[in-house]
Design an enzyme around this catalytic site. Structure first.
Site, mmCIF file in Angstrom:
data_model
loop_
_atom_site.group_PDB
_atom_site.id
_atom_site.type_symbol
_atom_site.label_atom_id
_atom_site.label_comp_id
_atom_site.label_asym_id
_atom_site.label_seq_id
_atom_site.Cartn_x
_atom_site.Cartn_y
_atom_site.Cartn_z
ATOM 1 N N GLY A 5 0.761 -1.233 -0.045
ATOM 2 C CA GLY A 5 -0.091 0.104 -0.049
ATOM 3 C C GLY A 5 1.127 1.378 0.161
ATOM 4 N N TYR A 6 0.514 2.351 -0.801
ATOM 5 C CA TYR A 6 1.135 3.404 -0.964
ATOM 6 C C TYR A 6 0.233 4.706 -0.652
ATOM 7 C CZ TYR A 6 -0.658 3.354 -5.627
ATOM 8 O OH TYR A 6 -1.588 2.896 -6.783
ATOM 9 N N GLU A 8 -10.790 -1.127 -4.464
ATOM 10 C CA GLU A 8 -9.769 -0.421 -5.414
ATOM 11 C C GLU A 8 -10.242 -0.489 -6.975
ATOM 12 O OE1 GLU A 8 -8.046 0.986 -2.522
ATOM 13 O OE2 GLU A 8 -6.587 0.947 -4.221
#
Ligand SMILES: N[C@@H](CCC(=O)N[C@@H](CS)C(=O)NCC(=O)O)C(=O)O
Length: 208
Positions: A20-21, A98
């Site tokens: 995750g970013y 997402e």
């Protein structure tokens, strides 16, 4: 004949790493066994993706991050280890959050833990590419800040999204100079003089 169990299909020892970013660094919202701070190479994080659900709506899409290929860049975030039968559940959740709601696709990348005691390993990452209908592309920090300060979606204000990512980077990756992220933070804070420039006040509002 023996019944096929979920253990047969996805043995407990099977593990999947998810990198995750963006919002995943502060709100994974799926079950994981362990997490590590680290980075991936060959990508830069940019506020170039639109969001008409979580942090914006159809009339005023917010701005969220995606990854853009750049051989000289790296992006810091968190890798989460999911194991056994929790893999299917986490992928189902992330597919909705997402892919369906966010327009992200999945890629496999090499994750490099900051803690030298762990070897690099593969991880799944969600990326919104430029052919995505709600991809917004490059803009100046000022233009991005103006959009972030005026957008809110079903999950919350776009300012919260920005400031929680800034908070993560300052807390967990203090040695990393993310010029793109911090220039947008500065432009956003400068747009709110009525808050007497108090970062605490802005944080309080954005994370309420
Ligand atoms: N895929 C990136 C970005 C994820 C992201 O920010 N996705 C948006 C979907 S457009 C989201 O989940 N937002 C939830 C939120 O804003 O709290 C990550 O690995 O963190």
């Amino acid at each position: 004949m023996n019944q096929t169990t979920s253990e047969d299909i996805m043995p407990e020892k099977t593990s999947l790493w998810i990198f995750g970013y963006g919002s995943l660094v502060w709100k994974p919202d799926f079950k994981f066994r362990m997490s590590k701070v680290g980075y991936i190479q060959g990508y830069k994080r940019r506020f170039w993706h639109g969001d008409n659900f979580h942090r914006g709506d159809k009339d005023m899409p917010g701005r969220v991050v995606t990854l853009v290929e750049d051989d000289d860049a790296c992006t810091w975030g968190v890798a989460y280890e999911v194991k056994g039968t929790e893999i299917e559940e986490s992928l189902k959740y992330l597919n909705t959050r997402e892919a369906v709601l966010g327009g992200y696709i999945t890629k496999v990348v090499e994750f490099i833990p900051r803690d030298g005691g762990h070897l690099p390993h593969l991880a799944l990452v969600y990326i919104a590419t430029c052919d995505n209908p709600i991809y917004l592309g490059p803009a100046s920090p000022e233009e991005i800040a103006a959009q972030i300060t005026t957008c809110r979606g079903k999950t919350g204000h776009n300012i919260e999204y920005l400031l929680r990512l800034v908070q993560f980077m300052r807390l967990y990756c203090p040695e990393v100079e993310d010029e793109h992220l911090f220039s947008i933070e500065a432009a956003t804070l400068s747009l709110m003089p009525y808050m007497l420039g108090s970062k605490q006040a802005i944080h309080a509002i954005a994370t309420a």
